[in-house]
Design a protein around this motif. Structure first.
Motif, PDB file in Angstrom:
ATOM      1  N   GLU A 136       0.758  -1.681  -0.192  1.00 34.30           N
ATOM      2  CA  GLU A 136      -0.055   0.466   0.052  1.00 34.30           C
ATOM      3  C   GLU A 136       0.734   1.087  -0.361  1.00 34.30           C
ATOM      4  N   GLN A 137       1.871   1.557   1.366  1.00 31.24           N
ATOM      5  CA  GLN A 137       3.034   2.468   0.958  1.00 31.24           C
ATOM      6  C   GLN A 137       3.317   2.251  -1.198  1.00 31.24           C
ATOM      7  N   ARG A 138       3.687   1.481  -1.845  1.00 30.51           N
ATOM      8  CA  ARG A 138       4.041   1.830  -3.326  1.00 30.51           C
ATOM      9  C   ARG A 138       3.743   1.813  -3.269  1.00 30.51           C
ATOM     10  N   LEU A 139       2.467   2.024  -3.578  1.00 27.25           N
ATOM     11  CA  LEU A 139       0.898   2.176  -3.948  1.00 27.25           C
ATOM     12  C   LEU A 139       0.983   4.259  -3.962  1.00 27.25           C
ATOM     13  N   ALA A 140       1.258   3.908  -2.618  1.00 22.59           N
ATOM     14  CA  ALA A 140       0.979   5.544  -2.689  1.00 22.59           C
ATOM     15  C   ALA A 140       2.180   6.792  -3.163  1.00 22.59           C
ATOM     16  N   ARG A 141       3.439   6.012  -2.814  1.00 17.28           N
ATOM     17  CA  ARG A 141       4.277   6.969  -3.618  1.00 17.28           C
ATOM     18  C   ARG A 141       3.820   7.457  -5.287  1.00 17.28           C
ATOM     19  N   TRP A 142       3.621   6.347  -5.641  1.00 12.04           N
ATOM     20  CA  TRP A 142       3.489   5.882  -7.283  1.00 12.04           C
ATOM     21  C   TRP A 142       2.471   6.655  -7.252  1.00 12.04           C
ATOM     22  N   ALA A 143       1.139   6.727  -6.386  1.00 12.34           N
ATOM     23  CA  ALA A 143       0.202   7.554  -6.420  1.00 12.34           C
ATOM     24  C   ALA A 143       0.637   8.873  -6.676  1.00 12.34           C
ATOM     25  N   LYS A 144       1.492   9.466  -5.832  1.00 10.54           N
ATOM     26  CA  LYS A 144       1.844  10.867  -5.224  1.00 10.54           C
ATOM     27  C   LYS A 144       2.947  11.501  -6.647  1.00 10.54           C
TER      28      LYS A 144
ATOM     29  N   TYR B  13       1.591  11.418  -9.778  1.00 14.30           N
ATOM     30  CA  TYR B  13       1.180  12.277 -10.989  1.00 14.30           C
ATOM     31  C   TYR B  13       0.844  12.708 -10.296  1.00 14.30           C
ATOM     32  N   PRO B  14       0.466  13.931 -11.199  1.00 12.65           N
ATOM     33  CA  PRO B  14      -0.340  15.417 -10.667  1.00 12.65           C
ATOM     34  C   PRO B  14      -2.233  15.256 -10.791  1.00 12.65           C
ATOM     35  N   ALA B  15      -2.675  13.699 -11.647  1.00 10.07           N
ATOM     36  CA  ALA B  15      -3.610  14.000 -11.247  1.00 10.07           C
ATOM     37  C   ALA B  15      -3.950  11.903 -11.037  1.00 10.07           C
ATOM     38  N   PRO B  16      -5.123  11.929 -10.511  1.00  8.95           N
ATOM     39  CA  PRO B  16      -5.085  10.026  -9.898  1.00  8.95           C
ATOM     40  C   PRO B  16      -4.464   9.451 -10.491  1.00  8.95           C
ATOM     41  N   PRO B  17      -4.006   8.662 -10.279  1.00 13.12           N
ATOM     42  CA  PRO B  17      -3.293   7.313 -11.537  1.00 13.12           C
ATOM     43  C   PRO B  17      -5.201   7.039 -12.027  1.00 13.12           C
ATOM     44  N   ARG B  18      -4.786   6.217 -13.493  1.00 13.35           N
ATOM     45  CA  ARG B  18      -5.344   5.689 -14.043  1.00 13.35           C
ATOM     46  C   ARG B  18      -4.905   3.704 -13.598  1.00 13.35           C
ATOM     47  N   LEU B  19      -5.656   3.434 -13.344  1.00 15.26           N
ATOM     48  CA  LEU B  19      -4.662   1.639 -13.085  1.00 15.26           C
ATOM     49  C   LEU B  19      -5.792   0.318 -14.586  1.00 15.26           C
TER      50      LEU B  19
ATOM     51  N   GLY C  80      15.497  -3.633  -8.707  1.00 19.63           N
ATOM     52  CA  GLY C  80      15.897  -2.330  -7.386  1.00 19.63           C
ATOM     53  C   GLY C  80      15.265  -0.990  -8.130  1.00 19.63           C
ATOM     54  N   VAL C  81      15.051  -0.532  -9.491  1.00 17.90           N
ATOM     55  CA  VAL C  81      14.586   0.019  -9.692  1.00 17.90           C
ATOM     56  C   VAL C  81      14.272   0.802  -9.322  1.00 17.90           C
ATOM     57  N   ASP C  82      14.538   2.397  -9.015  1.00 15.45           N
ATOM     58  CA  ASP C  82      14.536   3.291  -8.270  1.00 15.45           C
ATOM     59  C   ASP C  82      12.273   3.878  -8.969  1.00 15.45           C
ATOM     60  N   ASP C  83      11.453   3.332  -7.479  1.00 14.17           N
ATOM     61  CA  ASP C  83      10.257   3.628  -8.112  1.00 14.17           C
ATOM     62  C   ASP C  83      10.067   4.691  -8.203  1.00 14.17           C
ATOM     63  N   GLU C  84      10.488   6.706  -8.175  1.00 16.66           N
ATOM     64  CA  GLU C  84      10.405   7.966  -8.668  1.00 16.66           C
ATOM     65  C   GLU C  84      10.589   7.820 -10.562  1.00 16.66           C
ATOM     66  N   LEU C  85      11.629   7.085 -11.103  1.00 19.09           N
ATOM     67  CA  LEU C  85      12.269   6.891 -11.728  1.00 19.09           C
ATOM     68  C   LEU C  85      11.118   6.244 -12.604  1.00 19.09           C
ATOM     69  N   LEU C  86      11.112   4.698 -12.653  1.00 17.56           N
ATOM     70  CA  LEU C  86      10.070   4.224 -13.517  1.00 17.56           C
ATOM     71  C   LEU C  86       8.467   4.613 -13.606  1.00 17.56           C
ATOM     72  N   ALA C  87       8.539   5.830 -12.157  1.00 15.42           N
ATOM     73  CA  ALA C  87       6.887   6.398 -13.134  1.00 15.42           C
ATOM     74  C   ALA C  87       7.319   7.519 -13.491  1.00 15.42           C
TER      75      ALA C  87
END
Length: 78
Positions: free
Chosen positions: A14-22, A24-30, A61-68
């Motif tokens: 859940e914390q990873r999904l929250a990091r991915w979501a933040k 994005y400027p708009a709510p993420p589309r799944l 080990g890729v950085d979540d922010e970079l992948l996003a």
């Protein structure tokens, strides 16, 4: 469906999904993910994400922010 219920149902942290979501400027589309072939094992070093004609190779080990950021760019042109 709540974020918690979605994460539990799909075995996502859940914390990873929250990091991915933040990131994005708009709510993420799944989107539904279709696994073709074998699921990668925990020892697997990478996976491939295909978006239209684009392929993104993701190393362990890729950085979540970079992948996003990469997926945002690829998604905007596919």
């Amino acid at each position: 469906m709540s974020r918690r219920a979605f994460c539990e149902r799909h075995d996502i942290d859940e914390q990873r999904l929250a990091r991915w979501a933040k990131n994005y400027p708009a709510p993420p589309r799944l989107a539904e993910v279709v696994v073709v072939g074998e699921l990668p094992s925990a020892r697997s070093s990478s996976l491939v994400i295909e978006l239209g004609q684009a392929r993104v190779h993701v190393e362990r080990g890729v950085d979540d922010e970079l992948l996003a950021r990469v997926l945002r760019v690829v998604g905007s042109v596919c």
